[in-house]
Design a protein around this motif. Structure first.
Motif, PDB file in Angstrom:
ATOM      1  N   TYR A 103       0.830  -1.209   0.000  1.00 53.92           N
ATOM      2  CA  TYR A 103       0.000   0.000   0.000  1.00 53.92           C
ATOM      3  C   TYR A 103       0.866   1.262   0.000  1.00 53.92           C
ATOM      4  O   TYR A 103       0.519   2.266  -0.618  1.00 53.92           O
ATOM      5  N   VAL A 104       1.999   1.203   0.680  1.00 56.36           N
ATOM      6  CA  VAL A 104       2.914   2.346   0.687  1.00 56.36           C
ATOM      7  C   VAL A 104       3.490   2.555  -0.706  1.00 56.36           C
ATOM      8  O   VAL A 104       3.544   3.682  -1.205  1.00 56.36           O
ATOM      9  N   LEU A 105       3.898   1.469  -1.335  1.00 58.71           N
ATOM     10  CA  LEU A 105       4.455   1.585  -2.688  1.00 58.71           C
ATOM     11  C   LEU A 105       3.420   2.133  -3.666  1.00 58.71           C
ATOM     12  O   LEU A 105       3.718   2.979  -4.508  1.00 58.71           O
ATOM     13  N   ARG A 106       2.202   1.651  -3.555  1.00 62.88           N
ATOM     14  CA  ARG A 106       1.133   2.131  -4.442  1.00 62.88           C
ATOM     15  C   ARG A 106       0.855   3.612  -4.197  1.00 62.88           C
ATOM     16  O   ARG A 106       0.662   4.384  -5.137  1.00 62.88           O
ATOM     17  N   ALA A 107       0.853   4.013  -2.933  1.00 58.99           N
ATOM     18  CA  ALA A 107       0.596   5.417  -2.604  1.00 58.99           C
ATOM     19  C   ALA A 107       1.701   6.321  -3.149  1.00 58.99           C
ATOM     20  O   ALA A 107       1.415   7.401  -3.680  1.00 58.99           O
ATOM     21  N   ILE A 108       2.937   5.876  -3.040  1.00 60.37           N
ATOM     22  CA  ILE A 108       4.048   6.677  -3.585  1.00 60.37           C
ATOM     23  C   ILE A 108       3.918   6.775  -5.105  1.00 60.37           C
ATOM     24  O   ILE A 108       4.113   7.847  -5.692  1.00 60.37           O
ATOM     25  N   GLY A 109       3.575   5.697  -5.739  1.00 62.61           N
ATOM     26  CA  GLY A 109       3.381   5.719  -7.193  1.00 62.61           C
ATOM     27  C   GLY A 109       2.267   6.664  -7.609  1.00 62.61           C
ATOM     28  O   GLY A 109       2.408   7.423  -8.571  1.00 62.61           O
ATOM     29  N   ARG A 110       1.176   6.623  -6.880  1.00 63.32           N
ATOM     30  CA  ARG A 110       0.061   7.544  -7.187  1.00 63.32           C
ATOM     31  C   ARG A 110       0.491   8.993  -7.006  1.00 63.32           C
ATOM     32  O   ARG A 110       0.180   9.856  -7.820  1.00 63.32           O
ATOM     33  N   ALA A 111       1.201   9.250  -5.904  1.00 59.46           N
ATOM     34  CA  ALA A 111       1.635  10.621  -5.625  1.00 59.46           C
ATOM     35  C   ALA A 111       2.531  11.142  -6.746  1.00 59.46           C
ATOM     36  O   ALA A 111       2.381  12.287  -7.198  1.00 59.46           O
ATOM     37  N   TRP A 112       3.443  10.300  -7.211  1.00 56.60           N
ATOM     38  CA  TRP A 112       4.338  10.735  -8.291  1.00 56.60           C
ATOM     39  C   TRP A 112       3.570  10.933  -9.595  1.00 56.60           C
ATOM     40  O   TRP A 112       3.848  11.859 -10.351  1.00 56.60           O
ATOM     41  N   ALA A 113       2.614  10.082  -9.868  1.00 53.27           N
ATOM     42  CA  ALA A 113       1.806  10.252 -11.079  1.00 53.27           C
ATOM     43  C   ALA A 113       1.020  11.556 -11.017  1.00 53.27           C
ATOM     44  O   ALA A 113       0.935  12.297 -12.010  1.00 53.27           O
ATOM     45  N   TRP A 114       0.461  11.852  -9.849  1.00 55.36           N
ATOM     46  CA  TRP A 114      -0.291  13.106  -9.689  1.00 55.36           C
ATOM     47  C   TRP A 114       0.622  14.308  -9.814  1.00 55.36           C
ATOM     48  O   TRP A 114       0.264  15.308 -10.416  1.00 55.36           O
TER      49      TRP A 114
ATOM     50  N   LEU B  89     -11.855  11.406  -5.625  1.00 55.81           N
ATOM     51  CA  LEU B  89     -11.404  11.333  -4.237  1.00 55.81           C
ATOM     52  C   LEU B  89     -11.608  12.687  -3.580  1.00 55.81           C
ATOM     53  O   LEU B  89     -11.852  13.692  -4.254  1.00 55.81           O
ATOM     54  N   SER B  90     -11.462  12.725  -2.266  1.00 58.30           N
ATOM     55  CA  SER B  90     -11.621  13.999  -1.567  1.00 58.30           C
ATOM     56  C   SER B  90     -10.353  14.847  -1.714  1.00 58.30           C
ATOM     57  O   SER B  90      -9.247  14.319  -1.867  1.00 58.30           O
ATOM     58  N   ASP B  91     -10.549  16.162  -1.651  1.00 57.71           N
ATOM     59  CA  ASP B  91      -9.418  17.088  -1.738  1.00 57.71           C
ATOM     60  C   ASP B  91      -8.416  16.811  -0.630  1.00 57.71           C
ATOM     61  O   ASP B  91      -7.198  16.844  -0.837  1.00 57.71           O
ATOM     62  N   ARG B  92      -8.948  16.538   0.540  1.00 60.70           N
ATOM     63  CA  ARG B  92      -8.093  16.329   1.713  1.00 60.70           C
ATOM     64  C   ARG B  92      -7.203  15.095   1.537  1.00 60.70           C
ATOM     65  O   ARG B  92      -6.005  15.136   1.838  1.00 60.70           O
ATOM     66  N   TYR B  93      -7.771  14.012   1.034  1.00 65.19           N
ATOM     67  CA  TYR B  93      -6.993  12.785   0.822  1.00 65.19           C
ATOM     68  C   TYR B  93      -5.913  13.003  -0.235  1.00 65.19           C
ATOM     69  O   TYR B  93      -4.753  12.627  -0.047  1.00 65.19           O
ATOM     70  N   VAL B  94      -6.274  13.621  -1.351  1.00 63.87           N
ATOM     71  CA  VAL B  94      -5.308  13.858  -2.424  1.00 63.87           C
ATOM     72  C   VAL B  94      -4.203  14.783  -1.941  1.00 63.87           C
ATOM     73  O   VAL B  94      -3.019  14.545  -2.206  1.00 63.87           O
ATOM     74  N   SER B  95      -4.570  15.812  -1.190  1.00 66.99           N
ATOM     75  CA  SER B  95      -3.574  16.748  -0.673  1.00 66.99           C
ATOM     76  C   SER B  95      -2.582  16.042   0.244  1.00 66.99           C
ATOM     77  O   SER B  95      -1.370  16.276   0.169  1.00 66.99           O
ATOM     78  N   ARG B  96      -3.096  15.169   1.104  1.00 66.09           N
ATOM     79  CA  ARG B  96      -2.216  14.462   2.043  1.00 66.09           C
ATOM     80  C   ARG B  96      -1.319  13.465   1.305  1.00 66.09           C
ATOM     81  O   ARG B  96      -0.117  13.416   1.524  1.00 66.09           O
ATOM     82  N   LEU B  97      -1.895  12.699   0.393  1.00 68.28           N
ATOM     83  CA  LEU B  97      -1.111  11.686  -0.314  1.00 68.28           C
ATOM     84  C   LEU B  97      -0.099  12.307  -1.275  1.00 68.28           C
ATOM     85  O   LEU B  97       0.982  11.753  -1.482  1.00 68.28           O
ATOM     86  N   LEU B  98      -0.437  13.447  -1.823  1.00 69.59           N
ATOM     87  CA  LEU B  98       0.456  14.121  -2.777  1.00 69.59           C
ATOM     88  C   LEU B  98       1.784  14.500  -2.135  1.00 69.59           C
ATOM     89  O   LEU B  98       2.805  14.607  -2.807  1.00 69.59           O
TER      90      LEU B  98
ATOM     91  N   LEU C 156       3.599   8.786   7.315  1.00 70.23           N
ATOM     92  CA  LEU C 156       4.590   9.025   6.270  1.00 70.23           C
ATOM     93  C   LEU C 156       4.232  10.262   5.446  1.00 70.23           C
ATOM     94  O   LEU C 156       5.103  11.018   5.030  1.00 70.23           O
ATOM     95  N   CYS C 157       2.958  10.484   5.246  1.00 67.75           N
ATOM     96  CA  CYS C 157       2.520  11.669   4.493  1.00 67.75           C
ATOM     97  C   CYS C 157       2.951  12.962   5.202  1.00 67.75           C
ATOM     98  O   CYS C 157       3.308  13.940   4.554  1.00 67.75           O
ATOM     99  N   PHE C 158       2.932  12.957   6.513  1.00 65.92           N
ATOM    100  CA  PHE C 158       3.303  14.163   7.256  1.00 65.92           C
ATOM    101  C   PHE C 158       4.807  14.303   7.401  1.00 65.92           C
ATOM    102  O   PHE C 158       5.324  15.411   7.538  1.00 65.92           O
ATOM    103  N   VAL C 159       5.532  13.197   7.361  1.00 67.71           N
ATOM    104  CA  VAL C 159       6.989  13.251   7.426  1.00 67.71           C
ATOM    105  C   VAL C 159       7.549  13.954   6.188  1.00 67.71           C
ATOM    106  O   VAL C 159       8.591  14.600   6.241  1.00 67.71           O
ATOM    107  N   ALA C 160       6.840  13.863   5.080  1.00 64.12           N
ATOM    108  CA  ALA C 160       7.306  14.479   3.842  1.00 64.12           C
ATOM    109  C   ALA C 160       7.444  15.988   3.954  1.00 64.12           C
ATOM    110  O   ALA C 160       8.179  16.601   3.187  1.00 64.12           O
ATOM    111  N   SER C 161       6.784  16.603   4.917  1.00 61.88           N
ATOM    112  CA  SER C 161       6.899  18.056   5.080  1.00 61.88           C
ATOM    113  C   SER C 161       8.114  18.440   5.921  1.00 61.88           C
ATOM    114  O   SER C 161       8.426  19.631   6.043  1.00 61.88           O
TER     115      SER C 161
END
Length: 127
Positions: A42-53, A74-83, A110-115
């Motif tokens: 799921y982490v790998l898929r999320a990273i892939g989605r984030a990079w595609a976006w 999807l919701s704005d909040r979810y996309v914003s966090r995953l991005l 992990l989404c919050f660590v990115a900041s």
């Protein structure tokens, strides 16, 4: 066996929703195999989605997170966090994606660590 014979196999599977998506569950008396060691898919898929976006936004296909969320359904909040995962430190991305090292934190954290600054991220992600 003759070609016209039909074999019926009955497997009592259960369909349940988890995280808003249907999942097929095996009977309770059957033990599921353990997932292979390494990174959570799921982490790998999320990273892939984030990079595609991120690439879509850089190419100008979508201009705002709201537009992207609307297109993805999807919701704005979810996309914003995953991005945020698209801006993880290169060292962290290499360890997660290439070396498949498991992270010590959840995908949500992990989404919050990115900041955080890049030099602080490895210690937070891998403990």
């Amino acid at each position: 066996m003759p070609a016209n014979e039909t074999i019926r196999i009955h497997i009592p599977l259960t369909v349940r929703k988890r995280g808003g998506r249907p999942r097929i569950l095996p009977p309770k008396d059957i033990e599921a195999s353990e997932p292979p060691p390494g990174q959570d898919p799921y982490v790998l898929r999320a990273i892939g989605r984030a990079w595609a976006w991120r690439k879509r936004m850089e190419r100008g296909e979508v201009t705002t997170i709201a537009d992207l969320a609307a297109e993805e359904g999807l919701s704005d909040r979810y996309v914003s966090r995953l991005l945020r995962l698209a801006w993880l430190a290169p060292d962290v991305l290499e360890r997660l994606v290439v070396r498949r090292e498991p992270s010590a934190i959840s995908l949500y954290d992990l989404c919050f660590v990115a900041s955080l600054p890049w030099d602080e991220q490895p210690a937070r992600v891998f403990g």
